[in-house]
Write a protein that holds these residues in place. Structure first.
Motif, PDB file in Angstrom:
ATOM      1  N   TYR A 186       3.154   3.234  11.740  1.00 53.09           N
ATOM      2  CA  TYR A 186       3.866   3.041  10.485  1.00 53.09           C
ATOM      3  C   TYR A 186       3.663   4.246   9.568  1.00 53.09           C
ATOM      4  N   ALA A 187       4.734   4.673   8.942  1.00 57.56           N
ATOM      5  CA  ALA A 187       4.639   5.749   7.966  1.00 57.56           C
ATOM      6  C   ALA A 187       3.938   5.231   6.709  1.00 57.56           C
ATOM      7  N   PRO A 188       3.099   6.058   6.083  1.00 59.87           N
ATOM      8  CA  PRO A 188       2.419   5.631   4.852  1.00 59.87           C
ATOM      9  C   PRO A 188       3.333   5.760   3.641  1.00 59.87           C
ATOM     10  N   SER A 189       2.882   5.240   2.510  1.00 60.97           N
ATOM     11  CA  SER A 189       3.600   5.423   1.250  1.00 60.97           C
ATOM     12  C   SER A 189       3.654   6.902   0.903  1.00 60.97           C
ATOM     13  N   GLU A 190       4.620   7.266   0.078  1.00 55.56           N
ATOM     14  CA  GLU A 190       4.877   8.681  -0.205  1.00 55.56           C
ATOM     15  C   GLU A 190       3.663   9.414  -0.764  1.00 55.56           C
ATOM     16  N   ASP A 191       2.923   8.778  -1.679  1.00 55.33           N
ATOM     17  CA  ASP A 191       1.792   9.468  -2.296  1.00 55.33           C
ATOM     18  C   ASP A 191       0.628   9.664  -1.330  1.00 55.33           C
ATOM     19  N   ALA A 221       1.176  10.093   2.018  1.00 58.20           N
ATOM     20  CA  ALA A 221       1.685  10.814   3.189  1.00 58.20           C
ATOM     21  C   ALA A 221       1.243  12.273   3.238  1.00 58.20           C
ATOM     22  N   PHE A 222       0.851  12.863   2.113  1.00 56.56           N
ATOM     23  CA  PHE A 222       0.349  14.235   2.147  1.00 56.56           C
ATOM     24  C   PHE A 222      -0.930  14.311   2.980  1.00 56.56           C
ATOM     25  N   PHE A 223      -1.727  13.250   2.958  1.00 55.49           N
ATOM     26  CA  PHE A 223      -3.018  13.236   3.634  1.00 55.49           C
ATOM     27  C   PHE A 223      -2.995  12.466   4.954  1.00 55.49           C
ATOM     28  N   VAL A 224      -2.253  11.367   5.015  1.00 47.85           N
ATOM     29  CA  VAL A 224      -2.245  10.470   6.173  1.00 47.85           C
ATOM     30  C   VAL A 224      -0.948  10.647   6.950  1.00 47.85           C
ATOM     31  N   LYS A 225      -1.072  10.931   8.234  1.00 47.67           N
ATOM     32  CA  LYS A 225       0.107  11.120   9.092  1.00 47.67           C
ATOM     33  C   LYS A 225       0.796   9.795   9.360  1.00 47.67           C
ATOM     34  N   HIS A 226       0.037   8.805   9.788  1.00 49.11           N
ATOM     35  CA  HIS A 226       0.580   7.464   9.987  1.00 49.11           C
ATOM     36  C   HIS A 226      -0.559   6.458  10.151  1.00 49.11           C
ATOM     37  N   PHE A 227      -0.222   5.205  10.006  1.00 45.33           N
ATOM     38  CA  PHE A 227      -1.122   4.116  10.368  1.00 45.33           C
ATOM     39  C   PHE A 227      -0.738   3.666  11.775  1.00 45.33           C
ATOM     40  N   ALA A 256       2.266  -5.576   8.284  1.00 45.10           N
ATOM     41  CA  ALA A 256       2.611  -5.039   6.961  1.00 45.10           C
ATOM     42  C   ALA A 256       1.509  -5.350   5.953  1.00 45.10           C
ATOM     43  N   ALA A 257       0.945  -6.547   6.051  1.00 47.41           N
ATOM     44  CA  ALA A 257      -0.131  -6.934   5.137  1.00 47.41           C
ATOM     45  C   ALA A 257      -1.384  -6.099   5.392  1.00 47.41           C
ATOM     46  N   MET A 258      -1.641  -5.760   6.649  1.00 50.97           N
ATOM     47  CA  MET A 258      -2.790  -4.920   6.984  1.00 50.97           C
ATOM     48  C   MET A 258      -2.649  -3.537   6.362  1.00 50.97           C
ATOM     49  N   ILE A 259      -1.460  -2.972   6.472  1.00 45.74           N
ATOM     50  CA  ILE A 259      -1.224  -1.635   5.941  1.00 45.74           C
ATOM     51  C   ILE A 259      -1.272  -1.639   4.421  1.00 45.74           C
ATOM     52  N   GLU A 260      -0.707  -2.650   3.811  1.00 44.01           N
ATOM     53  CA  GLU A 260      -0.743  -2.753   2.346  1.00 44.01           C
ATOM     54  C   GLU A 260      -2.181  -2.801   1.842  1.00 44.01           C
ATOM     55  N   LEU A 261      -3.030  -3.549   2.529  1.00 42.62           N
ATOM     56  CA  LEU A 261      -4.433  -3.655   2.132  1.00 42.62           C
ATOM     57  C   LEU A 261      -5.148  -2.314   2.327  1.00 42.62           C
ATOM     58  N   ALA A 262      -4.903  -1.649   3.455  1.00 38.50           N
ATOM     59  CA  ALA A 262      -5.532  -0.353   3.707  1.00 38.50           C
ATOM     60  C   ALA A 262      -5.142   0.655   2.626  1.00 38.50           C
ATOM     61  N   GLU A 263      -3.892   0.643   2.223  1.00 36.16           N
ATOM     62  CA  GLU A 263      -3.441   1.577   1.185  1.00 36.16           C
ATOM     63  C   GLU A 263      -4.095   1.273  -0.159  1.00 36.16           C
ATOM     64  N   PRO A 322      -6.932   4.643  -4.655  1.00 37.73           N
ATOM     65  CA  PRO A 322      -7.827   5.014  -5.760  1.00 37.73           C
ATOM     66  C   PRO A 322      -8.685   6.238  -5.453  1.00 37.73           C
ATOM     67  N   LYS A 323      -8.800   6.596  -4.193  1.00 40.41           N
ATOM     68  CA  LYS A 323      -9.656   7.714  -3.785  1.00 40.41           C
ATOM     69  C   LYS A 323      -8.849   8.968  -3.451  1.00 40.41           C
ATOM     70  N   LEU A 324      -7.536   8.942  -3.694  1.00 41.46           N
ATOM     71  CA  LEU A 324      -6.721  10.101  -3.341  1.00 41.46           C
ATOM     72  C   LEU A 324      -7.187  11.334  -4.114  1.00 41.46           C
ATOM     73  N   PRO A 325      -7.510  12.418  -3.403  1.00 38.82           N
ATOM     74  CA  PRO A 325      -7.921  13.650  -4.073  1.00 38.82           C
ATOM     75  C   PRO A 325      -6.713  14.471  -4.508  1.00 38.82           C
ATOM     76  N   VAL A 326      -6.982  15.595  -5.161  1.00 39.47           N
ATOM     77  CA  VAL A 326      -5.921  16.530  -5.515  1.00 39.47           C
ATOM     78  C   VAL A 326      -5.359  17.144  -4.227  1.00 39.47           C
ATOM     79  N   GLN A 327      -4.045  17.282  -4.175  1.00 44.07           N
ATOM     80  CA  GLN A 327      -3.437  17.889  -2.983  1.00 44.07           C
ATOM     81  C   GLN A 327      -3.890  19.341  -2.843  1.00 44.07           C
ATOM     82  N   ASP A 328      -4.218  19.725  -1.627  1.00 43.24           N
ATOM     83  CA  ASP A 328      -4.827  21.007  -1.316  1.00 43.24           C
ATOM     84  C   ASP A 328      -3.826  21.852  -0.517  1.00 43.24           C
TER      85      ASP A 328
END
Length: 271
Positions: free
Chosen positions: A28-33, A35-41, A143-150, A155-161
């Motif tokens: 599954y593709a991650p949410s847009e914010d 996706a910079f860090f996570v390729k997929h679930f 879908a519920a699993m992915i929503e929970l993981a996100e 809250p821990k998303l760092p600054v894009q590098d």
């Protein structure tokens, strides 16, 4: 809305067609914010309660994975060699596959350190492994699993590098240019000093650029043999950028664990 990926490359799973008779794999593709860090679930589930166990072989990739599995959760760096996973009974594994270099901004330490031991989930996210297992694996539906993981990741998303973007451009280029076999070619294409490139990959990816180049060449070879086990070894080695068939066979065995001929023979038996 997140959706299951419809692409069918093996992405490192050897003999995937045979494997899918024994388990279900969805991506599954991650949410847009994110996706910079996570390729997929990814989610693997199986029920072999009435069947024999199955040994799935996996070729490593240059990515960090957050894996949630009963009693075996953690954050794992790139493996250096092929490894096997025993599928038996009934179960489910959930994973977040970070982009090459995409986990370093969370960790802020050389990702090569993960080669020695996995990282505890609590070291990065506000939950320990057992709690994550209880919360996530008990969800009704993927879908519920992915929503929970996100909810744990956001809250821990760092600054894009910018280095993550550069590394992914390099990895995409390596995958697209099938005749690339040397680090010097990568340096020339991206106008980067070889020593700087080595340090960048050690810090962000955890493996050397030479290993990444070799990995994708040999993964391509394995996928080719899965589709067509009867192959001209000289022609295949040339297609993959090898000028010496013996060099190709040696590298293939080092990563895949068997010679191309043995691998093709196994593919014939499984098909």
């Amino acid at each position: 809305m997140m959706s299951a990926s419809m692409q069918r490359p093996s992405m490192g799973l050897l003999h995937l067609q045979e494997g899918e008779k024994n388990f279900q794999l969805t991506r599954y593709a991650p949410s847009e914010d994110i996706a910079f860090f996570v390729k997929h679930f990814w989610i693997v589930s199986w029920d072999l309660s009435e069947q024999k166990q199955y040994l799935q072989e996996v070729v490593p990739n240059p990515c960090v994975n957050l894996i949630v599995q009963q009693g075996r959760s953690g954050i794992f760096g790139a493996a250096k060699q092929k490894y096997s996973y025993l599928v038996e009974g009934k179960g489910c594994v959930f994973g977040a596959k970070f982009r090459p270099g995409g986990f370093y901004p969370f960790m802020q330490q050389p990702v090569s350190a993960l080669a020695d031991r996995p990282l505890d989930i609590r070291d990065i996210f506000d939950v320990d492994g057992p709690a994550m297992e209880e919360l996530l694996l008990s969800q009704e539906g993927e879908a519920a699993m992915i929503e929970l993981a996100e909810r744990f990741i956001k809250p821990k998303l760092p600054v894009q590098d910018e280095s993550v973007t550069l590394i992914n451009q390099m990895v995409d280029w390596i995958m697209a240019q099938r005749d690339v076999t040397k680090v010097d070619q990568l340096c020339a294409a991206f106008h980067i000093n070889k020593r700087t490139l080595q340090r960048l990959f050690d810090q962000y990816v955890g493996v050397t650029p030479k290993w990444v180049i070799q990995l994708y060449r040999l993964q391509n070879a394995a996928e080719t043999l899965d589709r067509s086990p009867s192959h001209d070894w000289t022609q295949l080695s040339l297609e993959l950028g090898y000028h010496d068939q013996s060099h190709f066979i040696k590298d293939f065995k080092a990563v895949i664990g068997v010679t191309p001929e043995q691998y093709a023979s196994n593919s014939n038996r499984k098909s």
